[in-house]
Design an enzyme around this catalytic site. Sequence first.
Site, PDB file in Angstrom:
ATOM      1  N   CYS A   1       0.865  -1.176   0.000  1.00 45.24           N
ATOM      2  CA  CYS A   1       0.000   0.000   0.000  1.00 45.24           C
ATOM      3  C   CYS A   1       0.902   1.225   0.000  1.00 45.24           C
ATOM      4  CB  CYS A   1      -0.854   0.046   1.263  1.00 45.24           C
ATOM      5  SG  CYS A   1      -1.823  -1.439   1.520  1.00 45.24           S
TER       6      CYS A   1
ATOM      7  N   ARG B   1       1.149   1.683  -6.000  1.00 46.08           N
ATOM      8  CA  ARG B   1       1.333   0.696  -4.934  1.00 46.08           C
ATOM      9  C   ARG B   1       0.012   0.068  -4.487  1.00 46.08           C
ATOM     10  NH1 ARG B   1       6.312   0.969  -2.083  1.00 46.08           N
ATOM     11  NH2 ARG B   1       5.320  -0.120  -0.362  1.00 46.08           N
TER      12      ARG B   1
ATOM     13  N   TRP C   1      -3.947  -1.662  -1.297  1.00 44.80           N
ATOM     14  CA  TRP C   1      -3.981  -2.877  -2.116  1.00 44.80           C
ATOM     15  C   TRP C   1      -4.370  -3.973  -1.143  1.00 44.80           C
ATOM     16  CZ3 TRP C   1      -3.803  -4.194  -7.098  1.00 44.80           C
ATOM     17  CH2 TRP C   1      -3.568  -5.529  -7.422  1.00 44.80           C
TER      18      TRP C   1
ATOM     19  N   ASN D   1       0.976  -0.293   6.128  1.00 34.82           N
ATOM     20  CA  ASN D   1       1.347  -1.117   4.978  1.00 34.82           C
ATOM     21  C   ASN D   1       2.061  -2.324   5.547  1.00 34.82           C
ATOM     22  OD1 ASN D   1       2.226  -2.110   2.462  1.00 34.82           O
ATOM     23  ND2 ASN D   1       4.121  -0.928   2.612  1.00 34.82           N
ATOM     24  N   GLY D   2       1.676  -3.531   5.125  1.00 35.97           N
ATOM     25  CA  GLY D   2       2.303  -4.749   5.640  1.00 35.97           C
ATOM     26  C   GLY D   2       1.241  -5.739   6.072  1.00 35.97           C
TER      27      GLY D   2
ATOM     28  N   GLU E   1       7.738 -21.441 -18.937  1.00 35.34           N
ATOM     29  CA  GLU E   1       7.648 -20.056 -18.467  1.00 35.34           C
ATOM     30  C   GLU E   1       8.764 -19.202 -19.079  1.00 35.34           C
ATOM     31  OE1 GLU E   1       5.650 -18.153 -17.252  1.00 35.34           O
ATOM     32  OE2 GLU E   1       6.722 -16.521 -16.265  1.00 35.34           O
TER      33      GLU E   1
ATOM     34  N   LYS F   1       8.061 -15.950 -21.383  1.00 36.36           N
ATOM     35  CA  LYS F   1       8.566 -14.632 -20.990  1.00 36.36           C
ATOM     36  C   LYS F   1       9.377 -14.025 -22.131  1.00 36.36           C
ATOM     37  CE  LYS F   1       6.976 -13.827 -18.245  1.00 36.36           C
ATOM     38  NZ  LYS F   1       5.998 -14.105 -17.245  1.00 36.36           N
TER      39      LYS F   1
ATOM     40  N   GLU G   1       7.070 -12.846 -24.955  1.00 41.00           N
ATOM     41  CA  GLU G   1       6.264 -11.687 -24.560  1.00 41.00           C
ATOM     42  C   GLU G   1       7.021 -10.373 -24.646  1.00 41.00           C
ATOM     43  OE1 GLU G   1       4.995 -12.819 -20.506  1.00 41.00           O
ATOM     44  OE2 GLU G   1       3.148 -11.797 -21.053  1.00 41.00           O
TER      45      GLU G   1
ATOM     46  N   HIS H   1      12.932 -35.876 -31.341  1.00 45.41           N
ATOM     47  CA  HIS H   1      11.746 -36.304 -32.097  1.00 45.41           C
ATOM     48  C   HIS H   1      11.261 -35.211 -33.045  1.00 45.41           C
ATOM     49  CE1 HIS H   1      11.466 -39.973 -29.811  1.00 45.41           C
ATOM     50  NE2 HIS H   1      11.658 -39.264 -28.711  1.00 45.41           N
TER      51      HIS H   1
ATOM     52  N   LYS I   1      -2.427  -6.479 -19.247  1.00 46.64           N
ATOM     53  CA  LYS I   1      -2.108  -7.070 -17.941  1.00 46.64           C
ATOM     54  C   LYS I   1      -3.217  -8.005 -17.482  1.00 46.64           C
ATOM     55  CE  LYS I   1       0.398  -7.605 -14.331  1.00 46.64           C
ATOM     56  NZ  LYS I   1       1.558  -8.482 -14.556  1.00 46.64           N
TER      57      LYS I   1
END
Length: 617
Positions: free
Chosen positions: A2, A27, A78, A104-105, A489, A493, A496, A512, A612
């Site tokens: 946050c 944030r 957040w 925040n936390g 992955e 990445k 992208e 193969h 996103k």
Amino acid sequence: MCGIIGYSGSRSATRVVLESLERLEYRGYDSAGLAVLEQDSPETLTIVKSHGKVQELTAALDLRGMPTGHTAIGHTRWATHGRPSVENAHPHQDCTGTISVIHNGIIENFRDLRIELAAKGHTFVSDTDSEVLTHLIEDAYTGHATLADAVRKALLRVEGAYAIVVVSAREPDTLVGARLNAPLVLGRGEDEVIISSDITALLPYTTSVVILGDGELVEVHGADYVVRTIATNSPATPEMVEVTWDAEQVQRGGYPHFMLKEIFEQPEALRNALRERVQHDGTIVLQDMPARLMDLEHPISEVIIVACGSALYAGMMARYALEQHTRIPVRIEVASEFRYYHGPVGPDTVVLAVSQSGETADTLAAVLEAHRCSATVVAITNVVGSAIARAADGAIMMQAGPEIGVAATKTFITQEACGLLFGLWLARERGEIAPETAQEWGRKLLAVPDAIEKVLDVEPQIVMLAKELAHVQSALYIARGMDVLLALEGALKLKEVSYIHAEAYPAGELKHGPIALLSADVPIIAIAAQKATYAKMVSNIQEVVARDAPVIAVIPEDMEDVPGVSDTSIIRFPAVDAFLAPLVAVVPLQLLAYHLAVERGCNVDQPRNLAKSVTVE
Ligand code: AGP
């Protein structure tokens, strides 16, 4: 994650807080609020909060009139505990309405504290972990105690991570800030002090920044401040820096792109994902899971993992944990296909839906389809109150904080971790593994953030490799066993962000067909994190070397060299249990994609054609 801001000085505190919250919005942006000690009646706190972005808060203030005052705090949220709503937005208040806190936390022991405080008569109005702080401070703010004394005393009761700023109508020109495992900085202007989670918010006012140390508390009176340790109340001398970043750099914390910032945030993101879920002795705790999962009378015939893109590959971690430890068969299904064909699904099926945004239309459709078939749905998501979190029967929040770069990095690692936790937790709850075994895994997991911190040191080596390979048009990723998820992955990445065509194969598949593609211009990225398949991977690499294709080998630091591959092309990562290696070994793959994209001049944070959150089918 946050954004927090506190102001004390000669300007309009409301204006400073609002402007700063806009700068801090990256944030967190699901709700916002501020508390002002009004100039004309400083003994009352004016609190205004709103759901949504800071502009909603500004609109609410425009409607009621801007409070005037010189001391204020503000927060942009957040959500981690409690859905986004006005009640859950910060600042929170104590029962007397005179103390106000932004946080925040994550307060790990908030449940116990809340029970204790409620038994003493405190009234809670939100679902957040943060609200316990206001009541703890209220309890300690008696007799001759100052606000700083009370905050210090309250924090000694708290476990977890916090950066807080507190105001009280009883001490109208005072701000108290404190931090543990979460950032808090202070800027001192000529006649003002600003406290924030981020340097971003300070720079319009000053470039002289005080970095508050972990476990330190700052007491601000007007434009003066004093710093002390929370544990011993002894004077502390925090670090001071002169900041020369431009405004845009500041938003990215000094990094050239959000993607790089978020790659480097991964140790912290993982620590946050494990917070509360893995206790110090390794015990795994998952709150709010559907009761049906713990009902041993009710069999689970199958777990189906549904997700898209990176979330699908991260979900594969859950598959390994579940199959290995629960002995329940697991299927992985691409969410966009699940609604058209899914094989048998019924009341004995558990569907695990993985989605960082919680809004991916295909994954949501799969969740609804699973419910239509009477399956139990568990979600792994980063957004409290998102469509998938709400539709599921239970959700594991990733607690990674907002991710701005389109490419999933810290959300990938936290999805992997939450999948692992779910597998281990279910195995223990259903009596398939002993509590001690689950605990041992929990302890091993707690050590992974440190290993990720170390692997970030490979960046300079990767910068060199990226310069050599920037011209290539195609790359292949190979791996065996669990590492195949890393190959998938890594290739995604690369595609992208750098627009280099990339494919991933189980290494045994190379001969193969794909081996026909090998040439000096088609590098192979070979990931060999598993000791059990290491020798076989080395043989595959030899096949590649013999065909003159450049090889980058990603291996644990305790494995011997790979014949035919130069030291500069062997990327070593800190050895962790092979089962946990996908959490660590993905980092060099992210860095490689990032630096290749930078070398090729690509728009790293907003790659072409990508969004996103994919809310269309
Ligand atoms: C990852 O880098 C991608 N941006 C993409 O594959 C993403 O993982 C996918 O769209 C799923 O998103 P979600 O986790 O928000 O559901």
